[in-house]
Design a protein around this motif. Structure first.
Motif, short mmCIF file in Angstrom:
data_model
loop_
_atom_site.label_atom_id
_atom_site.label_comp_id
_atom_site.label_asym_id
_atom_site.label_seq_id
_atom_site.Cartn_x
_atom_site.Cartn_y
_atom_site.Cartn_z
N ALA A 44 -23.24 19.35 32.22
CA ALA A 44 -23.43 20.36 31.17
C ALA A 44 -22.72 19.95 29.89
O ALA A 44 -23.30 20.03 28.80
CB ALA A 44 -22.93 21.71 31.65
N VAL A 45 -21.49 19.51 30.01
CA VAL A 45 -20.74 19.09 28.82
C VAL A 45 -21.46 17.92 28.14
O VAL A 45 -21.59 17.89 26.92
CB VAL A 45 -19.28 18.74 29.17
CG1 VAL A 45 -18.58 18.04 28.02
CG2 VAL A 45 -18.52 19.98 29.60
N SER A 46 -21.96 16.97 28.94
CA SER A 46 -22.69 15.83 28.37
C SER A 46 -23.94 16.29 27.64
O SER A 46 -24.21 15.86 26.51
CB SER A 46 -23.09 14.83 29.47
OG SER A 46 -21.94 14.31 30.08
N ALA A 86 -22.75 35.03 35.49
CA ALA A 86 -22.33 36.23 36.21
C ALA A 86 -23.22 36.49 37.42
O ALA A 86 -22.72 36.74 38.53
CB ALA A 86 -22.34 37.44 35.27
N PHE A 87 -24.52 36.42 37.22
CA PHE A 87 -25.43 36.70 38.34
C PHE A 87 -25.41 35.58 39.38
O PHE A 87 -25.57 35.84 40.58
CB PHE A 87 -26.85 36.96 37.82
CG PHE A 87 -26.99 38.36 37.28
CD1 PHE A 87 -27.11 39.44 38.15
CD2 PHE A 87 -26.96 38.60 35.92
CE1 PHE A 87 -27.22 40.73 37.65
CE2 PHE A 87 -27.07 39.88 35.41
CZ PHE A 87 -27.19 40.96 36.29
N THR A 88 -25.18 34.35 38.95
CA THR A 88 -25.05 33.25 39.90
C THR A 88 -23.84 33.47 40.80
O THR A 88 -23.92 33.32 42.02
CB THR A 88 -24.93 31.91 39.15
OG1 THR A 88 -26.13 31.69 38.41
CG2 THR A 88 -24.70 30.76 40.12
N LEU A 89 -22.71 33.84 40.22
CA LEU A 89 -21.50 34.08 41.01
C LEU A 89 -21.70 35.24 41.99
O LEU A 89 -21.32 35.15 43.16
CB LEU A 89 -20.31 34.37 40.09
CG LEU A 89 -19.81 33.19 39.27
CD1 LEU A 89 -18.79 33.65 38.24
CD2 LEU A 89 -19.23 32.11 40.17
N LEU A 90 -22.30 36.32 41.54
CA LEU A 90 -22.53 37.48 42.40
C LEU A 90 -23.44 37.13 43.58
O LEU A 90 -23.08 37.37 44.74
CB LEU A 90 -23.15 38.62 41.58
CG LEU A 90 -23.62 39.83 42.40
CD1 LEU A 90 -22.43 40.54 43.04
CD2 LEU A 90 -24.42 40.78 41.53
N PHE A 91 -24.60 36.56 43.29
CA PHE A 91 -25.56 36.30 44.36
C PHE A 91 -25.16 35.11 45.24
O PHE A 91 -25.58 35.04 46.40
CB PHE A 91 -26.97 36.18 43.80
CG PHE A 91 -27.54 37.52 43.45
CD1 PHE A 91 -28.09 38.33 44.43
CD2 PHE A 91 -27.47 38.00 42.15
CE1 PHE A 91 -28.58 39.58 44.11
CE2 PHE A 91 -27.96 39.25 41.82
CZ PHE A 91 -28.52 40.06 42.81
N ALA A 92 -24.35 34.20 44.75
CA ALA A 92 -23.83 33.12 45.59
C ALA A 92 -22.93 33.69 46.68
O ALA A 92 -22.96 33.24 47.83
CB ALA A 92 -23.06 32.11 44.74
N GLN A 93 -22.13 34.69 46.35
CA GLN A 93 -21.27 35.35 47.34
C GLN A 93 -22.10 36.05 48.41
O GLN A 93 -21.82 35.95 49.60
CB GLN A 93 -20.33 36.35 46.66
CG GLN A 93 -19.31 35.72 45.76
CD GLN A 93 -18.39 34.80 46.52
OE1 GLN A 93 -17.86 35.15 47.57
NE2 GLN A 93 -18.22 33.60 46.02
N ILE A 94 -23.12 36.76 47.98
CA ILE A 94 -24.00 37.47 48.92
C ILE A 94 -24.72 36.47 49.83
O ILE A 94 -24.77 36.64 51.06
CB ILE A 94 -25.01 38.35 48.15
CG1 ILE A 94 -24.28 39.47 47.41
CG2 ILE A 94 -26.08 38.92 49.09
CD1 ILE A 94 -25.12 40.22 46.40
N ALA A 95 -25.28 35.42 49.24
CA ALA A 95 -26.02 34.42 50.01
C ALA A 95 -25.11 33.70 51.01
O ALA A 95 -25.52 33.41 52.14
CB ALA A 95 -26.68 33.42 49.08
N THR A 110 -27.07 34.46 27.05
CA THR A 110 -27.90 34.06 28.19
C THR A 110 -27.07 33.27 29.20
O THR A 110 -27.17 33.48 30.41
CB THR A 110 -29.10 33.22 27.71
OG1 THR A 110 -29.84 33.97 26.74
CG2 THR A 110 -30.00 32.83 28.85
N LEU A 111 -26.26 32.35 28.70
CA LEU A 111 -25.40 31.55 29.56
C LEU A 111 -24.44 32.44 30.36
O LEU A 111 -24.28 32.27 31.56
CB LEU A 111 -24.61 30.54 28.73
CG LEU A 111 -23.66 29.61 29.48
CD1 LEU A 111 -24.43 28.73 30.45
CD2 LEU A 111 -22.88 28.76 28.50
#
Length: 172
Positions: free
Chosen positions: A110-112, A130-139, A124-125
């Motif tokens: 990402a930095v590159s 936020a939603f990635t962190l939330l749903f990663a925990q659930i999954a 958007t980022l």
């Protein structure tokens, strides 16, 4: 991590459509692989590989995965394929390892990309993060309670559906 930077640079030289097509194709093939041939390796079998062989595999596969991560951002799926098929990891261990490694390769990639091509929209980022962190925990909670064969099939179906949806969006 070094090969992630190299992959990011190479990606800047390749047309976006080519990169996207490669990523979608690899996602779909990986999904089909998990549906047709589930990973059923055990932790004991994984630990029977010699340290020297595992070290060489780690270096070669790490360079390849880093290059792919930087090129198309497809590190997680590629890592699963390499960790399960080449290095003999059982699926739950491979998923955890993949996610852990992805945190570092994704950050480097990402930095590159941001350095080469500019920053994305901040709002958007932030929402994506936020939603990635939330749903990663659930999954993760669901995955840890699943049988390996079921988990393989679900991962496969999700990857194939993801590939089909991306293709539909690109060409419709």
């Amino acid at each position: 991590l070094a090969f992630t930077v190299v992959g990011s640079y190479v990606a800047s030289l390749v047309p976006s459509r080519t990169m996207g097509s490669f990523s979608v194709l690899m996602t779909m093939l990986l999904g089909i692989k998990f549906i047709i041939r589930p990973v059923m390796t055990t932790r004991e079998a994984m630990q029977n590989v010699s340290k020297k062989k595992r070290m060489v595999q780690s270096i070669v596969c790490g360079a390849f995965i880093g290059m792919i991560c930087g090129f198309v951002g497809a590190g997680g799926g590629m890592m699963l394929l390499i960790l399960t098929s080449v290095m003999g990891y059982e699926l739950k261990t491979a998923v955890g390892t993949s996610v852990f490694i992805m945190a570092f390769t994704a950050l480097t990639g990402a930095v590159s990309h941001f350095t080469i091509g500019g920053l994305p929209d901040g709002w958007t980022l932030a929402l994506c993060m936020a939603f990635t962190l939330l749903f990663a925990q659930i999954a993760a909670k669901i995955a840890n309670k699943s049988k390996p064969e079921t988990l393989n099939r679900v991962v496969g179906v999700v990857l194939v559906v993801l590939g089909v949806v991306i293709l539909a969006v690109q060409y419709l």
